[in-house]
Design an enzyme around this catalytic site. Structure first.
Site, PDB file in Angstrom:
ATOM      1  CG  HIS A 247      -4.593  84.579  93.991  1.00  0.00           C
ATOM      2  ND1 HIS A 247      -3.291  84.622  93.533  1.00  0.00           N
ATOM      3  CD2 HIS A 247      -5.111  83.400  93.555  1.00  0.00           C
ATOM      4  CE1 HIS A 247      -3.047  83.523  92.842  1.00  0.00           C
ATOM      5  NE2 HIS A 247      -4.130  82.756  92.845  1.00  0.00           N
ATOM      6  CD  GLU A 306     -10.959  77.253  93.958  1.00  0.00           C
ATOM      7  OE1 GLU A 306     -11.549  77.013  92.886  1.00  0.00           O
ATOM      8  OE2 GLU A 306     -10.299  76.412  94.567  1.00  0.00           O
TER       9      GLU A 306
HETATM   10  N1  ACO Z   1     -11.092  86.488 103.892  1.00  0.00           N
HETATM   11  C1  ACO Z   1     -10.716  87.237 104.945  1.00  0.00           C
HETATM   12  N2  ACO Z   1      -9.447  87.658 105.176  1.00  0.00           N
HETATM   13  C2  ACO Z   1      -8.537  87.290 104.274  1.00  0.00           C
HETATM   14  C3  ACO Z   1      -8.845  86.517 103.144  1.00  0.00           C
HETATM   15  C4  ACO Z   1     -10.177  86.107 102.966  1.00  0.00           C
HETATM   16  N3  ACO Z   1     -10.561  85.399 101.924  1.00  0.00           N
HETATM   17  N4  ACO Z   1      -7.722  86.312 102.436  1.00  0.00           N
HETATM   18  C5  ACO Z   1      -6.727  86.913 103.096  1.00  0.00           C
HETATM   19  N5  ACO Z   1      -7.221  87.520 104.208  1.00  0.00           N
HETATM   20  C6  ACO Z   1      -6.473  88.289 105.187  1.00  0.00           C
HETATM   21  C7  ACO Z   1      -5.676  87.366 106.123  1.00  0.00           C
HETATM   22  O1  ACO Z   1      -6.411  86.995 107.247  1.00  0.00           O
HETATM   23  C8  ACO Z   1      -4.494  88.233 106.465  1.00  0.00           C
HETATM   24  O2  ACO Z   1      -4.879  89.143 107.463  1.00  0.00           O
HETATM   25  P1  ACO Z   1      -3.879  89.486 108.674  1.00  0.00           P
HETATM   26  O3  ACO Z   1      -2.687  90.121 108.007  1.00  0.00           O
HETATM   27  O4  ACO Z   1      -4.660  90.424 109.534  1.00  0.00           O
HETATM   28  O5  ACO Z   1      -3.544  88.178 109.315  1.00  0.00           O
HETATM   29  C9  ACO Z   1      -4.256  89.049 105.199  1.00  0.00           C
HETATM   30  O6  ACO Z   1      -5.503  89.076 104.495  1.00  0.00           O
HETATM   31  C10 ACO Z   1      -3.209  88.421 104.282  1.00  0.00           C
HETATM   32  O7  ACO Z   1      -3.504  87.061 104.099  1.00  0.00           O
HETATM   33  P2  ACO Z   1      -2.424  85.932 103.804  1.00  0.00           P
HETATM   34  O8  ACO Z   1      -2.836  84.682 104.486  1.00  0.00           O
HETATM   35  O9  ACO Z   1      -1.056  86.456 104.093  1.00  0.00           O
HETATM   36  O10 ACO Z   1      -2.531  85.777 102.259  1.00  0.00           O
HETATM   37  P3  ACO Z   1      -1.926  84.582 101.453  1.00  0.00           P
HETATM   38  O11 ACO Z   1      -1.334  85.152 100.235  1.00  0.00           O
HETATM   39  O12 ACO Z   1      -1.043  83.740 102.279  1.00  0.00           O
HETATM   40  O13 ACO Z   1      -3.237  83.710 101.165  1.00  0.00           O
HETATM   41  C11 ACO Z   1      -5.182  82.840 100.219  1.00  0.00           C
HETATM   42  C12 ACO Z   1      -3.916  83.670  99.964  1.00  0.00           C
HETATM   43  C13 ACO Z   1      -4.808  81.539 100.910  1.00  0.00           C
HETATM   44  C14 ACO Z   1      -5.837  82.523  98.892  1.00  0.00           C
HETATM   45  C15 ACO Z   1      -6.144  83.653 101.131  1.00  0.00           C
HETATM   46  O14 ACO Z   1      -6.515  84.853 100.489  1.00  0.00           O
HETATM   47  C16 ACO Z   1      -7.370  82.838 101.531  1.00  0.00           C
HETATM   48  O15 ACO Z   1      -7.321  82.116 102.528  1.00  0.00           O
HETATM   49  N6  ACO Z   1      -8.523  82.957 100.758  1.00  0.00           N
HETATM   50  C17 ACO Z   1      -9.709  82.182 101.080  1.00  0.00           C
HETATM   51  C18 ACO Z   1      -9.587  80.744 100.531  1.00  0.00           C
HETATM   52  C19 ACO Z   1      -9.662  80.696  99.007  1.00  0.00           C
HETATM   53  O16 ACO Z   1     -10.451  81.384  98.373  1.00  0.00           O
HETATM   54  N7  ACO Z   1      -8.794  79.828  98.437  1.00  0.00           N
HETATM   55  C20 ACO Z   1      -8.694  79.667  96.979  1.00  0.00           C
HETATM   56  C21 ACO Z   1      -7.551  80.450  96.446  1.00  0.00           C
HETATM   57  S1  ACO Z   1      -7.497  80.412  94.666  1.00  0.00           S
HETATM   58  C22 ACO Z   1      -6.623  79.020  94.321  1.00  0.00           C
HETATM   59  O17 ACO Z   1      -5.747  78.585  95.042  1.00  0.00           O
HETATM   60  C23 ACO Z   1      -7.005  78.277  93.135  1.00  0.00           C
END
Ligand code: ACO
Length: 379
Positions: A247, A306
């Site tokens: 998140h 989610e």
């Molecule tokens: N699985 C694996 N790796 C992850 C995940 C995940 N679920 N979430 C973040 N990471 C990793 C990224 O790959 C990134 O790694 P890197 O630095 O080596 O590239 C690091 O953690 C940071 O991730 P960001 O993309 O900078 O985090 P951001 O705050 O932009 O994204 C998000 C948050 C979009 C929710 C992300 O955690 C994600 O894609 N989760 C999976 C999708 C999901 O569950 N979405 C629902 C969110 S809840 C809502 O919106 C209601």
């Protein structure tokens, strides 16, 4: 010197009285009440009214009756759900029907928007199955009527309670991507319907509200608890993200995950299916958290809303591809409150971008540089 913040991370773009997300403490406050005082305790109509208080003139004390009437009003739009439209995804159908509603800033517009996702989602799911839509019953709560319109028969109290808890849990959540989109549209004075559609479009993607469908697909693909670790490691090795984890704001567990897990537990107990998918989901959650902690020790990646949404909505008989529409049905009250707050207290939202393209070309007098005419038109 202007500093850019990718993804607007850390940027405060609005003042709000609506909700506060404390990502360090894992706490969500909605108009002065914590999520635990609302989810499973208050109705969706009660919570929506609390959000809307002060943003509309002559707001009724109880929204149940007016919202039921609004469901009847939007029901006439379901006639537009013809053959070609009925073959689209449920969210695309709901988006198309929402776009048929008139724009406005008044309470009547707001109530129609609040009613619409429930009526349109039930009709869209049935249309995709080749079944006739079921008309609303204005005497029921939104949760009870949605399940009745979906299944063609009254839902039992445990099912209604579970959906009520879900709708309340997702009703508002600070300046998330879809709420921000709704506020941007509202800030131009586009109207509530336009703001709600902007919110829906931003919600659709898998990084925001589109994740719970893929969560169910993941659980189905994993199949048994023993397969959780190898399957998850394989997904990460392919460069995929684990849906339902991570998140932007929460650095600890999303409090909505626990509210929904409790609702899933109550529903499964009432339906006499205590083990089932919940057992598998817990094993997958444990394995995912352990693997993410190993792989990303510097980034706290915890369970988000989610993950248990998928179990709850699946347990209520919704098809996975329609899960995001129920998220929209809950969040609609928040989008509307934020849109009104933006209009009443905010300014036009207009950030800047940092230009990192080629430097200004030197232009010989009387000659146009290549592409100049296109640039001039490309406003
Ligand atoms: N699985 C694996 N790796 C992850 C995940 C995940 N679920 N979430 C973040 N990471 C990793 C990224 O790959 C990134 O790694 P890197 O630095 O080596 O590239 C690091 O953690 C940071 O991730 P960001 O993309 O900078 O985090 P951001 O705050 O932009 O994204 C998000 C948050 C979009 C929710 C992300 O955690 C994600 O894609 N989760 C999976 C999708 C999901 O569950 N979405 C629902 C969110 S809840 C809502 O919106 C209601």
């Amino acid at each position: 010197m202007i500093e850019a913040s990718d993804g607007l991370e850390g940027v405060i773009a609005a003042h709000t009285v609506l909700s506060e997300v404390d990502g360090e403490a894992g706490r969500l406050v909605i108009r002065g009440l914590s999520l635990s005082e609302l989810a499973g305790v208050r109705s969706y109509e009660w919570t929506a009214r609390r959000l809307w208080d002060g943003f509309f003139e002559a707001l009724p004390e109880d929204l149940t009756g007016p919202l039921g009437q609004a469901r009847l009003e939007v029901w006439s739009e379901v006639a537009a759900l013809d053959g070609p439209l009925a073959r689209r995804e449920t969210l695309e159908i709901v988006r198309a029907l929402l776009a048929r509603l008139a724009d406005g800033e008044d309470l009547a517009t707001a109530l129609r928007l609040l009613a619409a996702p429930a009526v349109f989602t039930a009709a869209a799911i049935r249309a995709r199955r080749g079944e006739a839509a079921v008309a609303p019953d204005p005497r029921l709560s939104q949760a009870a009527d949605f399940l009745r319109m979906l299944h063609g028969a009254p839902a039992n109290p445990a099912q209604v309670d579970a959906l009520e808890a879900y709708l309340v849990t997702v009703i508002d959540h600070g300046l998330n991507a879809s709420t921000f989109a709704a506020r941007v549209a509202a800030s131009t004075r586009a109207g509530l319907t336009s703001a709600a559609i902007a919110g829906l479009c931003a919600l659709k993607g898998p990084l925001h509200g589109g994740a719970p469908g893929p969560v169910i697909e993941m659980l189905d693909a994993i199949g048994t608890p023993d397969n959780a670790r190898p399957w998850l490691e394989g997904a990460l090795a392919r460069g995929e993200r684990l849906m339902g984890f991570g998140h932007r704001i929460y650095r600890v567990r999303d409090p909505r995950a626990d509210a929904l897990k409790a609702a899933v537990r109550r529903l499964m107990r009432a339906q006499n299916t205590p083990g089932g998918r919940l057992h598998l989901a817990e094993a997958v959650e444990d394995a995912a958290l352990a693997i993410l902690a190993e792989r990303k020790p510097d980034r706290s990646l915890a369970t988000n809303v989610e993950f248990y949404t998928a179990l709850l909505l699946g347990g209520l008989g919704l098809p996975a591809e329609a899960f995001t529409c129920l998220f929209a049905a809950g969040r609609m009250a928040g989008w509307i409150a934020h849109a009104r707050e933006q209009v009443l207290t905010g300014r036009l939202i207009r950030p800047q971008s940092l230009y990192v393209g080629p430097a200004l070309e030197r232009v010989a007098f009387g000659r146009s540089p290549p592409g100049a005419s296109q640039r001039a038109q490309g406003l």
